[in-house]
Design a protein around this motif. Structure first.
Motif, PDB file in Angstrom:
ATOM      1  N   GLU A   9       0.817  -1.217   0.000  1.00 61.10           N
ATOM      2  CA  GLU A   9       0.000   0.000   0.000  1.00 61.10           C
ATOM      3  C   GLU A   9       0.853   1.271   0.000  1.00 61.10           C
ATOM      4  O   GLU A   9       0.351   2.358  -0.287  1.00 61.10           O
ATOM      5  N   LEU A  10       2.146   1.126   0.287  1.00 65.49           N
ATOM      6  CA  LEU A  10       3.032   2.285   0.327  1.00 65.49           C
ATOM      7  C   LEU A  10       3.761   2.531  -0.985  1.00 65.49           C
ATOM      8  O   LEU A  10       3.951   3.676  -1.383  1.00 65.49           O
ATOM      9  N   ILE A  11       4.202   1.471  -1.648  1.00 67.24           N
ATOM     10  CA  ILE A  11       5.109   1.679  -2.780  1.00 67.24           C
ATOM     11  C   ILE A  11       4.622   1.126  -4.113  1.00 67.24           C
ATOM     12  O   ILE A  11       5.211   1.454  -5.146  1.00 67.24           O
ATOM     13  N   ARG A  12       3.586   0.304  -4.122  1.00 67.02           N
ATOM     14  CA  ARG A  12       3.091  -0.175  -5.414  1.00 67.02           C
ATOM     15  C   ARG A  12       2.168   0.869  -6.022  1.00 67.02           C
ATOM     16  O   ARG A  12       1.187   1.280  -5.407  1.00 67.02           O
ATOM     17  N   LYS A  13       2.484   1.284  -7.212  1.00 66.28           N
ATOM     18  CA  LYS A  13       1.796   2.407  -7.839  1.00 66.28           C
ATOM     19  C   LYS A  13       0.359   2.033  -8.206  1.00 66.28           C
ATOM     20  O   LYS A  13       0.081   0.930  -8.663  1.00 66.28           O
ATOM     21  N   ASP A  14      -0.546   2.993  -7.973  1.00 63.24           N
ATOM     22  CA  ASP A  14      -1.905   2.836  -8.474  1.00 63.24           C
ATOM     23  C   ASP A  14      -2.260   4.080  -9.284  1.00 63.24           C
ATOM     24  O   ASP A  14      -1.483   5.026  -9.375  1.00 63.24           O
ATOM     25  N   ARG A  15      -3.445   4.078  -9.896  1.00 63.81           N
ATOM     26  CA  ARG A  15      -3.801   5.149 -10.830  1.00 63.81           C
ATOM     27  C   ARG A  15      -3.897   6.530 -10.174  1.00 63.81           C
ATOM     28  O   ARG A  15      -3.760   7.547 -10.844  1.00 63.81           O
ATOM     29  N   ALA A  16      -4.147   6.554  -8.875  1.00 63.30           N
ATOM     30  CA  ALA A  16      -4.283   7.845  -8.190  1.00 63.30           C
ATOM     31  C   ALA A  16      -2.938   8.491  -7.878  1.00 63.30           C
ATOM     32  O   ALA A  16      -2.868   9.665  -7.528  1.00 63.30           O
ATOM     33  N   VAL A  17      -1.840   7.706  -8.008  1.00 59.08           N
ATOM     34  CA  VAL A  17      -0.520   8.181  -7.621  1.00 59.08           C
ATOM     35  C   VAL A  17       0.310   8.455  -8.868  1.00 59.08           C
ATOM     36  O   VAL A  17       0.406   7.621  -9.765  1.00 59.08           O
ATOM     37  N   CYS A  18       0.921   9.629  -8.921  1.00 58.47           N
ATOM     38  CA  CYS A  18       1.808   9.948 -10.034  1.00 58.47           C
ATOM     39  C   CYS A  18       2.936  10.838  -9.516  1.00 58.47           C
ATOM     40  O   CYS A  18       2.885  11.347  -8.393  1.00 58.47           O
ATOM     41  N   LEU A  19       3.944  11.001 -10.342  1.00 58.04           N
ATOM     42  CA  LEU A  19       5.086  11.825  -9.969  1.00 58.04           C
ATOM     43  C   LEU A  19       4.726  13.294 -10.193  1.00 58.04           C
ATOM     44  O   LEU A  19       4.745  13.781 -11.323  1.00 58.04           O
ATOM     45  N   ARG A  20       4.385  13.985  -9.121  1.00 58.63           N
ATOM     46  CA  ARG A  20       3.995  15.387  -9.207  1.00 58.63           C
ATOM     47  C   ARG A  20       5.186  16.271  -8.827  1.00 58.63           C
ATOM     48  O   ARG A  20       5.850  16.037  -7.820  1.00 58.63           O
ATOM     49  N   TRP A  21       5.418  17.314  -9.614  1.00 61.18           N
ATOM     50  CA  TRP A  21       6.543  18.196  -9.334  1.00 61.18           C
ATOM     51  C   TRP A  21       6.345  18.955  -8.027  1.00 61.18           C
ATOM     52  O   TRP A  21       7.330  19.336  -7.374  1.00 61.18           O
ATOM     53  N   SER A  22       5.099  19.158  -7.628  1.00 59.12           N
ATOM     54  CA  SER A  22       4.872  19.808  -6.332  1.00 59.12           C
ATOM     55  C   SER A  22       5.400  18.935  -5.194  1.00 59.12           C
ATOM     56  O   SER A  22       5.963  19.446  -4.216  1.00 59.12           O
ATOM     57  N   ARG A  23       5.243  17.603  -5.336  1.00 59.76           N
ATOM     58  CA  ARG A  23       5.769  16.682  -4.321  1.00 59.76           C
ATOM     59  C   ARG A  23       7.293  16.638  -4.384  1.00 59.76           C
ATOM     60  O   ARG A  23       7.967  16.568  -3.352  1.00 59.76           O
ATOM     61  N   VAL A  24       7.847  16.658  -5.596  1.00 57.00           N
ATOM     62  CA  VAL A  24       9.305  16.660  -5.740  1.00 57.00           C
ATOM     63  C   VAL A  24       9.896  17.901  -5.080  1.00 57.00           C
ATOM     64  O   VAL A  24      10.905  17.839  -4.365  1.00 57.00           O
ATOM     65  N   ARG A  25       9.244  19.056  -5.303  1.00 56.28           N
ATOM     66  CA  ARG A  25       9.733  20.288  -4.688  1.00 56.28           C
ATOM     67  C   ARG A  25       9.639  20.224  -3.161  1.00 56.28           C
ATOM     68  O   ARG A  25      10.540  20.687  -2.452  1.00 56.28           O
ATOM     69  N   GLU A  26       8.538  19.660  -2.666  1.00 63.54           N
ATOM     70  CA  GLU A  26       8.372  19.544  -1.217  1.00 63.54           C
ATOM     71  C   GLU A  26       9.453  18.653  -0.619  1.00 63.54           C
ATOM     72  O   GLU A  26      10.100  19.015   0.378  1.00 63.54           O
ATOM     73  N   ILE A  27       9.646  17.479  -1.225  1.00 66.61           N
ATOM     74  CA  ILE A  27      10.677  16.561  -0.744  1.00 66.61           C
ATOM     75  C   ILE A  27      12.049  17.216  -0.839  1.00 66.61           C
ATOM     76  O   ILE A  27      12.875  17.119   0.079  1.00 66.61           O
ATOM     77  N   THR A  28      12.291  17.903  -1.956  1.00 66.25           N
ATOM     78  CA  THR A  28      13.592  18.540  -2.152  1.00 66.25           C
ATOM     79  C   THR A  28      13.836  19.626  -1.115  1.00 66.25           C
ATOM     80  O   THR A  28      14.958  19.778  -0.607  1.00 66.25           O
ATOM     81  N   SER A  29      12.788  20.398  -0.780  1.00 70.41           N
ATOM     82  CA  SER A  29      12.965  21.492   0.178  1.00 70.41           C
ATOM     83  C   SER A  29      13.390  20.977   1.547  1.00 70.41           C
ATOM     84  O   SER A  29      14.223  21.603   2.222  1.00 70.41           O
ATOM     85  N   TYR A  30      12.832  19.839   1.967  1.00 71.59           N
ATOM     86  CA  TYR A  30      13.240  19.244   3.240  1.00 71.59           C
ATOM     87  C   TYR A  30      14.560  18.492   3.098  1.00 71.59           C
ATOM     88  O   TYR A  30      15.473  18.637   3.919  1.00 71.59           O
ATOM     89  N   SER A  31      14.641  17.676   2.049  1.00 72.19           N
ATOM     90  CA  SER A  31      15.799  16.795   1.892  1.00 72.19           C
ATOM     91  C   SER A  31      17.073  17.567   1.601  1.00 72.19           C
ATOM     92  O   SER A  31      18.148  17.208   2.094  1.00 72.19           O
ATOM     93  N   ALA A  32      16.970  18.623   0.795  1.00 72.25           N
ATOM     94  CA  ALA A  32      18.174  19.364   0.418  1.00 72.25           C
ATOM     95  C   ALA A  32      18.830  19.991   1.641  1.00 72.25           C
ATOM     96  O   ALA A  32      20.056  19.946   1.792  1.00 72.25           O
ATOM     97  N   LEU A  33      18.012  20.556   2.542  1.00 64.78           N
ATOM     98  CA  LEU A  33      18.584  21.179   3.728  1.00 64.78           C
ATOM     99  C   LEU A  33      19.156  20.133   4.684  1.00 64.78           C
ATOM    100  O   LEU A  33      20.216  20.333   5.281  1.00 64.78           O
TER     101      LEU A  33
END
Length: 451
Positions: free
Chosen positions: A218-242
């Motif tokens: 339920e955490l990592i197997r992709k389903d139709r509702a889940v996609c690679l969103r740049w808003s999520r990438v930016r959020e992860i990057t903002s925390y992860s980069a620091l």
């Protein structure tokens, strides 16, 4: 499979979650400690110095991936606390993509720049061959490091700290067995020590990835509702980069000091190589307790439970400082026997320098215990930038003092050793002052500021 850290007795909940993390990372240290111990006993001080210097470099590279994974884990914990299943899944996908890309770039960079790296580390000419032989092999383990740290951070963020421990236990035992076989049995030298470590890293990395795929679909197997969103990438990057920047600064400082240590010759290099392993092993429990405290705080921050966070701060501060003080006493008293675990008793000059290092730095582990709690607190409260500031203060002072004092005959190498606790003390003071000044706004309901 999952543990909600927003309920139950604060101290009991925190300790139950923290202990497997502490045990797991103690085992992770066994990777390099096994290399150091076996190399020092079977291959001598020169090989020990080369492996020890390479350890500082690998710690830096690992810190990049670890920082990205820890930053991602903070976001995962917040989403878990908020019961945001879709946000959690999309964050996992964004984080995996980001960390995978960084791992590929790092791998290419270090293999292309290996000779330049050896020169920057001021490696003595007689150790260049050994250093290069070890690095060529050890760099191949970066993908295994990425896999383990990503999936371990994911499982810990949802309250599962036991499974990462189990995979590290298997991997650590395998590493020690392979070290003895490759180095002592097959006479493969420093390359054999590196091969044993790399194989063990892939066992833990691939193993925990497969486990998560099978047990947590339920955490990592992709389903139709889940996609690679740049808003999520930016959020992860903002925390992860620091967080990555914080971890990288810590280890850039260590690398800078490593170069200065190397300038004092093979004896000091070998002493530092052995002593820094004891050092890391000694304060690792308070470091991991700080990380566990951060996950506890992030889940409760996501759930808006600020009273529970305050109780957690009080409980964590008492526990961490007490443990740091006890470890300081133990390392001070047993410094010499600890050094002889890593280097032959006949290497009296190496042992004496290592003991001096441990009795200076090791007397102040309670200071770094407080610093790790401050790192974890600010990361969990959505202020990873403050963790970076504290790291810059701690490491900046350490490096500046080391380079200022080492050339002075009155101090010499002892100036390098004293620079460490002074950096810890000043960073602690800044972090505490900031918390006391900002605590009302820091602990506001996360749902007002974390989307």
């Amino acid at each position: 499979m999952k543990t909600d850290l927003t309920h139950g007795p604060v101290m009991k909940t925190m300790l139950r979650f923290a202990v497997p993390m502490i045990l797991g990372n103690l085992m992770q240290q066994c990777y390099n400690i096994a290399d150091t111990l076996i190399v020092g006993q079977f291959l001598g001080a020169g090989a020990l110095a080369a492996v020890g210097s390479a350890f500082s470099l690998m710690t830096f590279l690992t810190s990049i991936l670890l920082g990205l994974a820890m930053g991602s884990g903070t976001v995962f914990s917040m989403r878990f606390g908020q019961k945001d299943a879709l946000g959690l899944k999309e964050g996992i996908l964004a984080s995996f993509t980001l960390l995978g890309a960084v791992t590929v770039v790092l791998n290419v960079a270090v293999f292309l720049g290996i000779d330049w790296i050896i020169r920057v580390l001021q490696t003595p000419a007689d150790l260049v061959g050994l250093m290069r032989e070890y690095l060529i092999v050890i760099f191949a383990g970066l993908v295994g490091i990425f896999l383990y740290n990503f999936f371990a951070s994911l499982l810990r963020s949802i309250g599962n700290s036991v499974v990462p421990l189990l995979f590290l236990a298997v991997s650590a035992v395998l590493n020690i067995a392979l070290d003895l076989w490759f180095v002592a049995g097959l006479n493969r030298g420093v390359a054999g020590a590196a091969e044993a470590t790399v194989i063990s890293q892939y066992v833990s990395g691939i193993g925990i990835a497969v486990y998560t795929w099978v047990k947590c679909p339920e955490l990592i197997r992709k389903d139709r509702a889940v996609c690679l969103r740049w808003s999520r990438v930016r959020e992860i990057t903002s925390y992860s980069a620091l967080t990555c920047l914080q971890q990288s600064i810590m280890n850039i400082g260590i690398l800078a000091v490593q170069g200065l240590v190397n300038s004092f010759g093979t004896t000091v290099m070998a002493a530092f190589a052995a002593a820094v392993k004891i050092d890391a092993f000694a304060y690792l429990p308070v470091q991991d307790f700080g990380n566990a405290f951060s996950i506890f705080t992030a889940q409760n921050f996501g759930a808006g439970k600020t009273d529970r966070i305050r109780k957690g701060i009080r409980a964590a501060s008492f526990t961490s400082m007490l443990f740091g003080l006890l470890i300081s006493i133990a390392v001070f008293v047993f410094a010499e026997p600890l050094m002889t675990l890593f280097i032959d008793a006949g290497e009296t000059a190496v042992i004496a320098e290592g003991v001096r290092y441990l009795r200076i730095e090791g007397a102040f582990y309670y200071l770094i215990a407080a610093l790790f709690l401050l790192y974890g607190l600010y990361r969990a409260l959505g202020k990873p930038g403050m963790s970076v500031v504290l790291t810059i203060v701690s490491l900046g002072i350490r490096v500046a003092l080391a380079y200022a004092l080492a050339p002075i005959p009155l101090f010499g190498v002892v100036g390098i050793w004293w620079s460490v606790p002074i950096g810890w003390l000043l960073a602690d003071a800044l972090g505490l002052i900031y918390y006391l000044a900002k605590r009302k706004t820091l602990l506001k309901d996360s749902r007002a500021g974390v989307k």
